[in-house]
Design a protein around this motif. Structure first.
Motif, short mmCIF file in Angstrom:
data_model
loop_
_atom_site.label_atom_id
_atom_site.label_comp_id
_atom_site.label_asym_id
_atom_site.label_seq_id
_atom_site.Cartn_x
_atom_site.Cartn_y
_atom_site.Cartn_z
N GLU A 254 0.81 -1.09 -0.10
CA GLU A 254 -0.07 -0.01 0.15
C GLU A 254 0.74 1.15 0.03
O GLU A 254 0.56 2.14 -0.49
N TRP A 382 -5.91 -4.11 10.39
CA TRP A 382 -7.02 -3.37 9.80
C TRP A 382 -8.14 -4.08 10.53
O TRP A 382 -8.19 -5.40 10.63
N THR A 398 -15.65 -1.77 4.28
CA THR A 398 -15.11 -0.74 4.73
C THR A 398 -14.08 -0.99 6.04
O THR A 398 -14.48 -1.98 6.83
N GLN A 406 -6.84 5.69 9.73
CA GLN A 406 -6.75 5.49 8.29
C GLN A 406 -7.86 4.73 8.02
O GLN A 406 -8.47 3.99 8.83
N SER A 407 -8.77 5.07 6.74
CA SER A 407 -9.77 4.24 6.46
C SER A 407 -9.80 3.93 4.82
O SER A 407 -9.14 4.73 4.15
N LYS A 408 -10.20 2.81 4.46
CA LYS A 408 -10.30 2.53 3.17
C LYS A 408 -11.48 1.60 2.76
O LYS A 408 -11.94 0.92 3.59
N SER A 421 -8.08 -1.97 -3.67
CA SER A 421 -8.05 -1.25 -2.47
C SER A 421 -8.40 0.16 -2.63
O SER A 421 -7.52 0.84 -3.53
N ILE A 422 -9.27 0.81 -2.08
CA ILE A 422 -9.54 2.49 -2.56
C ILE A 422 -9.47 3.05 -1.25
O ILE A 422 -10.16 2.94 -0.21
N GLN A 423 -8.49 4.00 -1.26
CA GLN A 423 -8.06 4.86 -0.12
C GLN A 423 -7.81 6.35 -0.49
O GLN A 423 -8.38 7.21 0.50
N PRO A 430 -6.94 11.35 1.44
CA PRO A 430 -7.63 10.43 1.69
C PRO A 430 -9.19 10.72 1.41
O PRO A 430 -9.71 11.62 1.32
N TYR A 432 -11.67 9.06 2.62
CA TYR A 432 -12.51 8.84 3.69
C TYR A 432 -11.85 9.46 5.03
O TYR A 432 -10.71 9.30 5.16
#
Length: 552
Positions: A254, A382, A398, A406-408, A421-423, A430, A432
């Motif tokens: 990542e 996570w 999510t 952090q959130s993704k 993976s979408i972050q 970011p 989110y």
């Protein structure tokens, strides 16, 4: 007779039989003189096509397969084939619609000419243009992918530089500690050596006194033995250790940066395509007054999630470890406790009718099939939060980092394979917030819609993870906050989200434009889902009731 004279006699008008022919009607296949051509064209019941005789097209009638000595000058509409006069009068074609072959030919010729014109002037040039575009894209392929490779190399070099800097810093720290260690040992050695020198001198003096038998020296000697019985302090220095952490490949991956999926979309032209258009769902307008058609009492103290199994059965999640399947009459059909005994984070029904739930206490995602619980995903670093099942039977989850900074959103295919993976957005920011209340849903156009409670926004990205828009509430409503929690989508690609503190549902179109509210006397709406008939199910947090609402 002169051959030329004979030709003049033969080439006479087919109607008057006296005047020299000058024209030919291709529609009726007859030769005409100038006078008869005018009369012929005056018959408006038929669309004649009169041309100069020398430009006429010769018509080749087909020979009748049943009557070899006759030509097919008629057309049977029912049998859809040319026929001769004898065939027309036969019982085989009795009662059938018979038309003139020339009329049929004329209509068909016009249709063929129309096809040819369209193919030559409109369709083929578009194909040429498309072929040229594809060729251009192929030429640019090496450049574009070369740039990607260069970016990957640059990122790799940057990581190498950072790692080299860290390694060099650690080496420098180690060398500095080594010098301090050696200095401490040298100081301790000097102190001991000094004491040893003193001891040697004292021992030498004592030997001289004893050997001399001198009364004066013997009587004046003062013993220092007790002083040296206490040894000098021994310095103990522990060599430091390097606590090398296990390399987390996922975090390293990542950190390096994700590669968006290769998106291959087939665009259908609207003006020249001949294939049937892909069927789209029937348009369902919004009701002026949405209405509650059923209310389910779940029995929970607090209610958070609802997921449709069918039109009259829903799975629910409250504030304990039990998930319940209920019907519209509030009857409990089945209940299942989580594997760990922890409260589930969220629930979703798969396309196969199985139940998926997240457990953020032990970082797992679990599948319930035939009342058997199977842990399909275990996360490291996570915690999974909300989950939804996509049209392609993937899972979208999510999740927050263990430090909740952090959130993704992560897509899983086949339950265990991490696919996407979408972050971050295109600028590396970011997408989110770092809060833990986020719910998500996939729209019919494959957009991924996330209700981000902490950010007070609905964040929508396309299937590749590229940001499309953020919705932060109705633009005209600046007095009330927007507090989205549950989110779902319907067959019309509407986005519906629960505005928890304002007791209402926002309905948006797929591009984020506000359409209307749903109120229906809702109290603290939280979880949402839509069944196959676009009935909305709303989980009310504090009443612990599910309301079924018709809004289309």
């Amino acid at each position: 007779m002169d051959p030329f004279r004979r030709a003049q006699i033969i080439l006479l008008c087919d109607l008057c039989k006296t005047a020299h022919l000058q024209s030919h009607c291709e529609r009726c296949d007859i030769n005409l003189c100038q006078t008869c051509a005018g009369k012929h064209l005056s018959d408006s019941s038929i669309r004649h096509k009169v041309v100069p005789y020398k430009y006429r097209k010769s018509l080749n009638y087909s020979t009748c397969p049943d009557h070899a000595d006759e030509l097919c000058k008629h057309y049977c509409e029912k049998c859809d084939l040319p026929v001769c006069s004898t065939c027309v009068s036969s019982s085989k074609h009795e009662g059938h619609d018979i038309s003139d072959i020339l009329e049929k030919l004329c209509a068909k010729t016009e249709s063929l000419q129309k096809d040819l014109d369209e193919l030559e002037t409109r369709i083929y040039p578009r194909y040429e243009e498309m072929a040229s575009d594809v060729q251009t894209e192929k030429v640019e392929l090496e450049t574009n992918y070369g740039e990607l490779t260069t970016i990957a190399d640059q990122q790799g070099e940057a990581l190498h530089r950072e790692i080299t800097a860290i390694v060099n810093q650690r080496k420098s720290d180690i060398q500095e500690m080594k010098i301090k260690h050696l200095s401490t040992l040298n100081k301790n050695t000097d102190e001991i050596t000094q004491k040893m020198a003193e001891l040697k001198q004292i021992m030498s003096d004592l030997k001289s006194i004893l050997k001399s038998n001198d009364v004066s020296l013997t009587s004046t000697y003062k013993s220092r033995t007790s002083e040296f019985r206490t040894l000098p302090p021994k310095v103990r220095v522990t060599v430091p250790s390097l606590s090398a952490q296990k390399i987390n490949k996922d975090q390293l991956n990542e950190m390096f940066g994700s590669l968006s999926p290769l998106s291959i979309n087939t665009e259908h032209g609207d003006t020249i395509k001949s294939a049937e258009a892909v069927s789209s769902p029937p348009v369902k307008p919004l009701l002026d007054e949405p209405r509650v058609t059923a209310t389910i009492d779940t029995g929970y103290t607090y209610l958070h999630s609802v997921s449709c199994l069918s039109e009259d059965q829903v799975w629910t999640r409250g504030k304990n470890e039990t998930m319940k399947l209920l019907n519209l009459q509030s009857e409990l059909l089945t209940s299942i406790q989580t594997k760990s005994g922890n409260r589930p984070g969220d629930i979703a029904v798969t396309r196969d009718g199985d139940l998926v739930y997240t457990d953020y206490h032990d970082n797992t995602i679990n599948l319930i099939k035939n009342k058997q619980i199977q842990t399909v995903i275990t996360l490291q670093g996570w915690s999974p939060r909300s989950v939804c099942c996509t049209a392609g039977n993937n899972l979208l989850v999510t999740m927050d980092s263990d430090d909740v900074k952090q959130s993704k959103v992560v897509r899983y295919s086949g339950s265990t394979e991490k696919q996407q993976s979408i972050q971050f957005d295109d600028q590396g920011r970011p997408l989110y917030s770092s809060g833990d209340i986020k719910y998500l849903s996939e729209n019919k156009n494959l957009d991924i819609c996330v209700a981000d409670y902490t950010a007070r926004a609905v964040v929508v990205v396309n299937q590749s993870g590229k940001l499309r828009f953020r919705y932060t509430g109705h633009p005209s409503n600046t007095q009330q906050s927007f507090d989205p929690v549950g989110i779902t989508t319907d067959s019309q690609s509407h986005i519906l989200t629960a505005d928890y503190n304002n007791d209402r549902i926002h309905i948006l179109d797929q591009d984020g434009q506000f359409l209307r509210y749903i109120h229906c006397h809702l109290e603290s709406p939280w979880g949402l889902c839509v069944d196959i008939r676009d009935n909305l199910f709303v989980a009310e947090c504090f009443t612990a009731k599910v309301k079924k609402i018709q809004y289309l």
